[in-house]
Design a protein around this motif. Sequence first.
Motif, short mmCIF file in Angstrom:
data_model
loop_
_atom_site.label_atom_id
_atom_site.label_comp_id
_atom_site.label_asym_id
_atom_site.label_seq_id
_atom_site.Cartn_x
_atom_site.Cartn_y
_atom_site.Cartn_z
N LEU A 625 10.28 -33.96 38.54
CA LEU A 625 9.50 -33.20 39.92
C LEU A 625 9.11 -31.90 39.55
CD1 LEU A 625 12.24 -34.47 42.04
CD2 LEU A 625 10.22 -35.79 41.29
N ASP A 626 7.99 -31.57 39.57
CA ASP A 626 7.17 -30.32 38.93
C ASP A 626 7.45 -29.45 40.17
OD1 ASP A 626 5.02 -28.43 38.44
OD2 ASP A 626 5.57 -29.03 36.50
N VAL A 627 7.40 -27.91 39.88
CA VAL A 627 7.48 -27.01 40.61
C VAL A 627 6.30 -26.78 41.34
CG1 VAL A 627 6.87 -25.12 39.00
CG2 VAL A 627 8.36 -24.21 40.78
N SER A 628 5.14 -27.35 40.92
CA SER A 628 4.04 -26.91 41.51
C SER A 628 3.78 -28.10 42.59
CB SER A 628 3.05 -27.27 40.52
OG SER A 628 2.88 -28.39 39.94
N GLY A 629 4.78 -29.09 42.74
CA GLY A 629 4.44 -30.09 43.94
C GLY A 629 4.12 -31.37 43.24
N ASN A 630 3.89 -31.55 42.19
CA ASN A 630 3.46 -32.97 41.50
C ASN A 630 4.82 -33.37 41.01
OD1 ASN A 630 0.78 -32.50 41.93
ND2 ASN A 630 0.58 -30.92 40.37
N VAL A 631 4.53 -34.74 40.70
CA VAL A 631 5.51 -35.70 40.01
C VAL A 631 4.82 -36.33 38.93
CG1 VAL A 631 7.07 -37.67 40.23
CG2 VAL A 631 6.68 -36.21 42.23
N PHE A 632 5.68 -36.27 37.77
CA PHE A 632 5.03 -36.77 36.44
C PHE A 632 5.89 -37.97 35.87
CE2 PHE A 632 3.61 -32.55 36.29
CZ PHE A 632 2.33 -32.41 35.80
N HIS A 633 5.34 -39.01 35.86
CA HIS A 633 5.98 -40.30 35.69
C HIS A 633 5.89 -40.42 33.97
CE1 HIS A 633 6.66 -41.33 39.77
NE2 HIS A 633 5.52 -41.36 40.07
N LEU A 634 7.40 -40.34 33.49
CA LEU A 634 7.46 -40.50 31.92
C LEU A 634 7.57 -41.70 31.70
CD1 LEU A 634 9.33 -36.98 31.37
CD2 LEU A 634 6.96 -37.43 31.33
N LEU A 635 8.13 -42.64 32.36
CA LEU A 635 8.32 -43.90 32.12
C LEU A 635 8.73 -44.80 33.62
CD1 LEU A 635 9.08 -45.70 29.29
CD2 LEU A 635 11.37 -45.23 30.11
N PRO A 636 8.08 -45.79 33.49
CA PRO A 636 6.98 -46.32 32.71
C PRO A 636 5.92 -45.47 33.36
CG PRO A 636 7.37 -47.79 34.61
CD PRO A 636 8.52 -46.79 34.67
N ASN A 637 4.74 -45.68 32.52
CA ASN A 637 3.39 -45.13 33.09
C ASN A 637 2.08 -45.87 32.40
OD1 ASN A 637 2.66 -44.02 30.40
ND2 ASN A 637 4.30 -42.41 31.02
N VAL A 638 0.99 -45.58 32.77
CA VAL A 638 -0.23 -46.70 32.16
C VAL A 638 -0.37 -46.40 30.87
CG1 VAL A 638 -1.68 -46.19 34.26
CG2 VAL A 638 -1.78 -44.40 32.40
N THR A 639 0.17 -45.57 29.96
CA THR A 639 0.29 -45.59 28.59
C THR A 639 1.70 -46.13 27.96
OG1 THR A 639 1.27 -43.35 28.17
CG2 THR A 639 -1.42 -43.63 28.56
N ARG A 640 2.72 -46.52 28.92
CA ARG A 640 3.72 -46.85 28.27
C ARG A 640 4.43 -47.68 29.55
NH1 ARG A 640 8.78 -43.27 25.83
NH2 ARG A 640 9.74 -44.67 24.78
N GLN A 641 4.14 -48.80 29.46
CA GLN A 641 4.49 -49.78 30.64
C GLN A 641 5.89 -50.34 30.37
OE1 GLN A 641 1.44 -52.19 32.22
NE2 GLN A 641 -0.19 -50.82 31.66
N GLU A 642 6.39 -50.66 29.51
CA GLU A 642 7.55 -51.28 29.08
C GLU A 642 8.56 -50.49 29.27
OE1 GLU A 642 7.88 -53.13 25.28
OE2 GLU A 642 6.49 -54.83 25.70
N ASN A 643 9.64 -50.60 30.33
CA ASN A 643 10.59 -49.73 30.48
C ASN A 643 11.98 -50.70 30.81
OD1 ASN A 643 9.91 -51.02 33.06
ND2 ASN A 643 10.93 -49.35 34.31
N ASP A 644 12.22 -51.73 30.40
CA ASP A 644 13.13 -52.71 30.48
C ASP A 644 14.21 -52.13 29.32
OD1 ASP A 644 13.08 -55.48 28.59
OD2 ASP A 644 11.19 -54.34 29.14
N VAL A 645 15.63 -52.16 29.56
CA VAL A 645 16.44 -51.50 28.70
C VAL A 645 16.40 -52.41 27.24
CG1 VAL A 645 19.03 -50.87 28.09
CG2 VAL A 645 17.71 -50.40 30.27
#
Length: 738
Positions: A625-645
């Motif tokens: 959650l960025d100070v500028s008001g944006n949210v960056f999704h580090l996992l999962p995202n379009v370049t890294r979709q697998e997020n199951d443990v």
Amino acid sequence: MTESRAGDLFQPGDLVNNTYRIEAILGRGGTSDVYRARSEISGRLAALKVLKAEFSSNDDYLVLLTREEEIRDIRHDAVVRYSENNRTADGHVYLVMDYVDGPGLDQKLNEGPMPADQIMTVCKRVCEGLEAAHARNIVHRDLSPDNIILRDGDPAQAVIIDFGIAKDTNPGAETIVGGEFAGKYAYAAPEQLSGKTDQRTDIYSLGALLLANFRGKRADAGRNLLEVVENKKIPLDTDGVPEPLKSILDKMAAPNPDDRYQTATEVLRALATARTGVPSTPPASEDDATVIIPKSKTPEPELAMATPEQSDGSKSPAQAPQSSPATTTEPQKSRGGLVAGVGVLALAGVGVGGYFGGLFDGFLGPQYPAVSPYTLVADKREGLPPRVVGFVPSETARDAMTGEITSQGGDVDLTLASGDIADNWGSAVNDVISSAMNLDEWRLVVDGNDAKLTGQTTDQALHTELEQLYSAGLPAGLQGTAEIELEPLFLSADEIRPILSGLADCGPLNLVDAPTTGYGLETPIQVSGTLASQDSLIGLDTALSALAGPRPIDLEQVSLLNPTLCLIENFLPSAPASDISIAFFNGEQDDAPNPTGDFIVGQNPVIDVDLPADVQDGFLSVSVLDVSGNVFHLLPNVTRQENDVISLRDGETGPMSVRVAYSIPESQQNGGIAFKVDDSTLGKSKVIVLRSDNQLFNTLRPTTESAAGYAEALREQDRNVATQILSLDSRILTTLEK
């Protein structure tokens, strides 16, 4: 406009007391929230100031709200108008006031610098309102950009709002909340830090906030109270401010109150001179001396003439401490018809002079100016010396009270005056003060012959003694009661938690290691969590101090976040923390560990999520959650979709790290997300790790989205009963200029 939250007392569309239809929430404060509402009867817009639930049954806060309502007697277009206090069927107390449509100076501050001519226009308008308030002995005490609204955006129609901590300057008057200090540090006058206020306090605050709006930059008082105290000794930096505004602001905000304009009227004169180039001439009557005619033996009414100069804070003879009656100049008019003959006038002069000089005291006794109401307030608060302020009828009473209070290092401000009181008033009041001195905390309020003593003690024997002493009421000569509370030695955590819950505006506030037996008199109350602003932190400290008595308050573990983070905090699912941790590294330094989480401009934050051995399944969702008001999704995202443990572990069974933000070289080689700090996103960001039993969202979130969009997605997810949040862990990442 502030966004509504699920926890708000009223929601848009609610009908309050079958009269006011809620349209929006305008703002949230430490003890109350303000809503915009429309009368279903008249169609008129109004602002409803609603006391928070935990304060609705607290007499001190009700008195405070009632006092704010009484400011409705100030009738001036530059002061918001109040109409009534009311209570809903379920016990919520609210105050109705005019709705002022327009931006606040805080909004104008965010938009950038204001021109000097507009600043002077606002100054004139606000001073006119202060002049009206000060004339009724009301000091605002909390002037700041958010407490001045420009009706329809017009500087010439500025309106002062929020008199919630306004102080009546009559003897003994004070605020309920923040009695020793009220006001925001950046705009507060230096003397406010030690609990001293008068109309010059408002003049300082107005000068400070106008300077901030001229520069388009929020005032910075310091990072801690020590810095604030030191910085307040230094004149405000007005370099670059054009004349005549510079000279006016310099004098308004002089650190020493005696060096400032003494009244709002003086500021208005300076503004008039600046605009016309011609010095403003005060009315001739302002040079007249004060004349007080003593009480006659006949029932002829008392006659008093006071100069307008008394409105600037100087004391009239009825207010100023004195050991002998006031000296007068010759009256402009006699009390009867004109008397011819210089000799007769001279004889009258000798008589009056002899009266005020005390020549006849042997026959009549000392005569003091009559006052009404005849008030006195004495108190002792925990950790502070006692004090007494008000009127007394004789030197004997004054000396007795002075000796009692100063014996414990207290402060005395007593004025000799006559009034409609019992003959033994002085001795009765002094007896009450003497009996209260051993209480931990006490307060005596006297109005004429009516009095009330309140206090508290942890001493059972003392409590029993005073209960017996005042079982039949106060001493003869005083009408009223004594209410002495026996303060428990331990304060339970359950008594504190409702305050934390009510003041939380950026996620939950929690007690740290709350003792099961309760907090003793010297046990610090430690709180952890997050708040939205410095004002929220001050409000929390004030509310806890009022409940805790002598117990220390420790808020070191309470973090201040930005509005974006707080917005998300209110929509995050309720889930326990786990042993999942977040580690930071400096990518430009070969992934050197960064245990503080502080990164300066030009650095490359690297982020790992560390999984303990017992986390073997589920799904990870990692976002910044960025100070500028944006949210960056580090996992999962379009370049890294697998997020199951299971997939992330890839066969590893012990503790392991999952990299979610890479160094720039790694990103260039593997295509993962990498960051570099620039000066456009300085402040606090938050890394959040959610572990769920199924995918958190039905669809893949974009790599970057707005905080509002993410909040809405979290709200939708909360309704998804098929997915359970197993844990929520987070860590603050701070970006700095240097």
